[in-house]
Scaffold this active site. Structure first.
Site, PDB file in Angstrom:
ATOM      1  N   HIS A 181       4.216 -14.169 -14.561  1.00 35.11           N
ATOM      2  CA  HIS A 181       4.930 -13.106 -15.159  1.00 35.11           C
ATOM      3  C   HIS A 181       5.108 -14.097 -16.464  1.00 35.11           C
ATOM      4  CE1 HIS A 181       4.085 -10.827 -11.994  1.00 35.11           C
ATOM      5  NE2 HIS A 181       5.773 -11.356 -11.367  1.00 35.11           N
ATOM      6  N   ASP A 215      -1.030  -8.693 -12.293  1.00 35.73           N
ATOM      7  CA  ASP A 215       0.009  -9.517 -12.913  1.00 35.73           C
ATOM      8  C   ASP A 215       0.638  -8.200 -12.814  1.00 35.73           C
ATOM      9  OD1 ASP A 215       2.089  -9.918 -13.988  1.00 35.73           O
ATOM     10  OD2 ASP A 215       1.344 -12.113 -13.942  1.00 35.73           O
ATOM     11  N   HIS A 216       1.602  -7.306 -12.388  1.00 35.11           N
ATOM     12  CA  HIS A 216       2.154  -6.200 -12.621  1.00 35.11           C
ATOM     13  C   HIS A 216       2.199  -6.275 -13.681  1.00 35.11           C
ATOM     14  CE1 HIS A 216       5.975  -7.562 -10.819  1.00 35.11           C
ATOM     15  NE2 HIS A 216       6.193  -5.923 -11.609  1.00 35.11           N
ATOM     16  N   ALA A 268       0.593  -1.489   0.480  1.00 35.30           N
ATOM     17  CA  ALA A 268      -0.079   0.017   0.102  1.00 35.30           C
ATOM     18  C   ALA A 268       0.857   1.041   0.350  1.00 35.30           C
ATOM     19  CB  ALA A 268      -1.028  -0.149   1.362  1.00 35.30           C
TER      20      ALA A 268
HETATM   21  C1  BG6 Z   1       7.005 -10.186  -7.914  1.00 32.90           C
HETATM   22  C2  BG6 Z   1       7.846 -10.918  -7.299  1.00 32.90           C
HETATM   23  O1  BG6 Z   1       5.737 -10.651  -8.774  1.00 32.90           O
HETATM   24  O2  BG6 Z   1       7.897  -8.944  -9.153  1.00 32.90           O
HETATM   25  C3  BG6 Z   1       9.483 -10.550  -7.424  1.00 32.90           C
HETATM   26  O3  BG6 Z   1       7.301 -11.160  -6.432  1.00 32.90           O
HETATM   27  C4  BG6 Z   1      10.343  -9.965  -8.179  1.00 32.90           C
HETATM   28  O4  BG6 Z   1       9.495 -11.367  -6.352  1.00 32.90           O
HETATM   29  C5  BG6 Z   1       9.014  -8.552  -8.374  1.00 32.90           C
HETATM   30  O5  BG6 Z   1      11.276  -9.525  -7.409  1.00 32.90           O
HETATM   31  C6  BG6 Z   1       9.607  -8.144  -9.911  1.00 32.90           C
HETATM   32  O6  BG6 Z   1       9.047  -7.000 -10.791  1.00 32.90           O
HETATM   33  P1  BG6 Z   1      10.248  -6.122 -10.802  1.00 32.90           P
HETATM   34  O7  BG6 Z   1       8.635  -5.148 -11.473  1.00 32.90           O
HETATM   35  O8  BG6 Z   1      10.754  -5.185 -10.274  1.00 32.90           O
HETATM   36  O9  BG6 Z   1      10.489  -6.058 -12.431  1.00 32.90           O
END
Ligand code: BG6
Length: 494
Positions: free
Chosen positions: A241, A178-179, A19
């Site tokens: 991802h 899923d970012h 958050a």
């Molecule tokens: C997350 C994982 O979903 O994605 C983390 O839980 C990882 O372990 C992260 O570090 C990586 O995201 P990004 O956006 O930094 O590549």
């Protein structure tokens, strides 16, 4: 001025790291840009007994890096309310309900509710169930729930969680984050493919030799040791991802660029992945765990990690897709902690020219046989650089006639990138708009878990030889060998 969005956010896990790091800054950016104006309010909940004043300080602190005008920060923070809450206690939902109704009237929120579950997943089901039993959903506005990962630990637990959620919410009210799907260049995959005839007409097994997806991280597990040790790289990065990226790379063209049509194609792509049999896992998937290198500790020496942990901090794998478009094309994927650098890239490796007329000694090669011409490679740089690169063969400058690879390069300019919304801002905006295109749908998740479960189960039953790679490398040697045995190699090498 953008179209104002109207909603009450209830954030479960309002005191937490996610958050503060992601949600408050993203909401603030939506506020600065005018997507959120007067008609929004946020209830933050967690067990701690915070006051609204303290909550406002936390919100303000979480925006410190944005260098914003304090007056605007204070105006923004005044829309936030804190409610101490035990997610298992039905009484507490009644208090929450009253506060929600009061804020709805006060801010004119028209019954629009977004519930954001930013806490340990074992509470998701309980929260969803109480939202229904304590009548927290409204009839006059929209009700949406945003769920953070991990969505389950395997297929069975994901299905159970999904059943719990769908007892309260319909699939179209569930926004599973899923970012990676909020990242600019991941969204760009569809633009490149379906907006350019040159690519889409070559996007198949007649022209593509192999595809490589690399999600490389330089850091170790940091503060998330307990979660990570139970998860490992396969579940943490591949199940979600990487398989989502693969579905965008391999899906057929959707009829229209809409949530429903894209979902149909993604599900078809994921269901076309060839499932592995247990006896095929070792040949197709490599796992790793980092050792120490003097400068950084080994995974097994990290805080809260057991000295005999067999958790994977690296995965490389070969995925085959059994359909007309992709049959025979290996998709190599890899991800890991404590690797050489932090970046994400996708390399589309094309087949070489069938005959190398420039070198008579070269054998006449069919598809992948080595000629001295390099294959064309289209690289999609996802992060930190955002852009594309195309490797081509050209004449080397000068006397005589020799060929040499050259690169065409495009990167978004830094100003555009700096102003481009961060993944969470984009996804929150989509959720406010009722657009779940860039969220994971249940059928996609179900297919991903089923694929990953076989690998995980095989690994659980066989003891690995860990640790097996050095921090700062690109993983264990077996990852290179995975490609070498098919006559390929990673385009990105350390
Ligand atoms: C997350 C994982 O979903 O994605 C983390 O839980 C990882 O372990 C992260 O570090 C990586 O995201 P990004 O956006 O930094 O590549």
């Amino acid at each position: 001025m953008p179209n104002e969005k109207i909603a009450l956010f209830t954030i479960f896990g309002g005191t937490g790291d996610l958050a503060q790091r992601k949600l408050y800054p993203s909401l603030f950016k939506l506020y600065q840009k005018g997507y959120l104006q007067e008609h929004f309010a946020v209830i933050g909940t967690a067990r701690r007994p915070w006051t609204d004043d303290h909550y406002h300080e936390v919100i303000s602190d979480s925006l410190a890096d944005l260098d914003a005008d304090q007056k605007i920060v204070d105006q923004f923070a005044s829309h936030f309310y804190y409610q101490s809450h035990d997610v298992t206690d039905a009484e507490h939902y009644l208090t929450l309900k009253k506060l929600s109704e009061k804020l709805d009237a006060q801010y004119g929120l028209q019954g629009n509710r977004i519930f954001y579950l930013a806490m340990a997943p074992n509470f998701f089901g309980t929260i969803a169930q109480h939202l229904r039993s304590e009548n927290m959903l409204t009839d006059n506005g929209f009700n949406r729930v945003i769920i953070e990962k991990p969505f389950g630990h395997d297929y069975a637990s994901a299905e159970e969680l999904n059943n719990q959620l769908t007892a309260t919410f319909n699939e179209d009210q569930i926004y599973r984050i899923d970012h990676y799907l909020g990242k600019e260049m991941i969204q760009n995959i569809s633009a490149i493919r379906f907006g350019n005839n040159i690519w889409e007409s070559l996007w198949n097994n007649r022209y593509i030799s192999n595809v490589q997806v690399t999600l490389s991280e330089k850091l170790g597990v940091e503060e998330r040791a307990v979660y990570y040790d139970n998860s490992g790289a396969l579940r943490d990065m591949v199940q979600n991802h990487i398989l989502q990226i693969l579905s965008l790379l391999t899906m057929d063209q959707p009829v229209e660029f809409t949530e429903q049509d894209i979902d149909v194609e993604k599900v078809k792509a994921l269901r076309s992945i060839r499932p592995l049999k247990p006896e095929e896992v070792a040949d197709n998937f490599v796992r790793g765990q980092y050792a120490d290198n003097g400068d950084v500790k080994a995974y097994r020496q990290e805080d809260k990690i057991s000295p005999d942990s067999n958790t994977d901090t690296f995965v490389a794998g070969k995925v085959m897709i059994d359909n007309f478009r992709w049959s025979g094309v290996p998709f190599y994927v890899r991800t890991g902690k404590r690797l050489a650098d932090k970046f994400t890239r996708i390399d589309i490796v094309f087949k070489r020219p069938i005959v190398n007329i420039f070198n008579h000694d070269d054998v006449r090669a069919n598809d992948d046989d080595a000629t001295s011409l390099e294959p064309n490679v289209l690289t999609i740089n996802v992060e930190p650089t955002e852009g594309f690169e195309l490797r081509m063969n050209a004449k080397a400058v000068g006397q005589g006639f020799a060929t040499t690879p050259v690169k065409l390069n495009y990167a978004h300019d830094s100003e555009a990138t700096a102003n481009s919304p961060e993944a969470y801002e984009r996804l929150l905006h989509d959720a406010l708009n009722g657009d779940a295109t860039n969220f994971t749908h249940w059928q996609e998740l179900a297919s991903s878990w089923k694929f990953v479960d076989v690998i995980q189960q095989y690994w659980d039953e066989h003891t690995p030889e860990f640790p097996n790679y050095c921090p700062g490398s690109m993983g264990p040697d077996a990852s290179d060998e995975l490609l070498q045995k098919d006559g390929h190699q990673w385009v990105y090498k350390n």
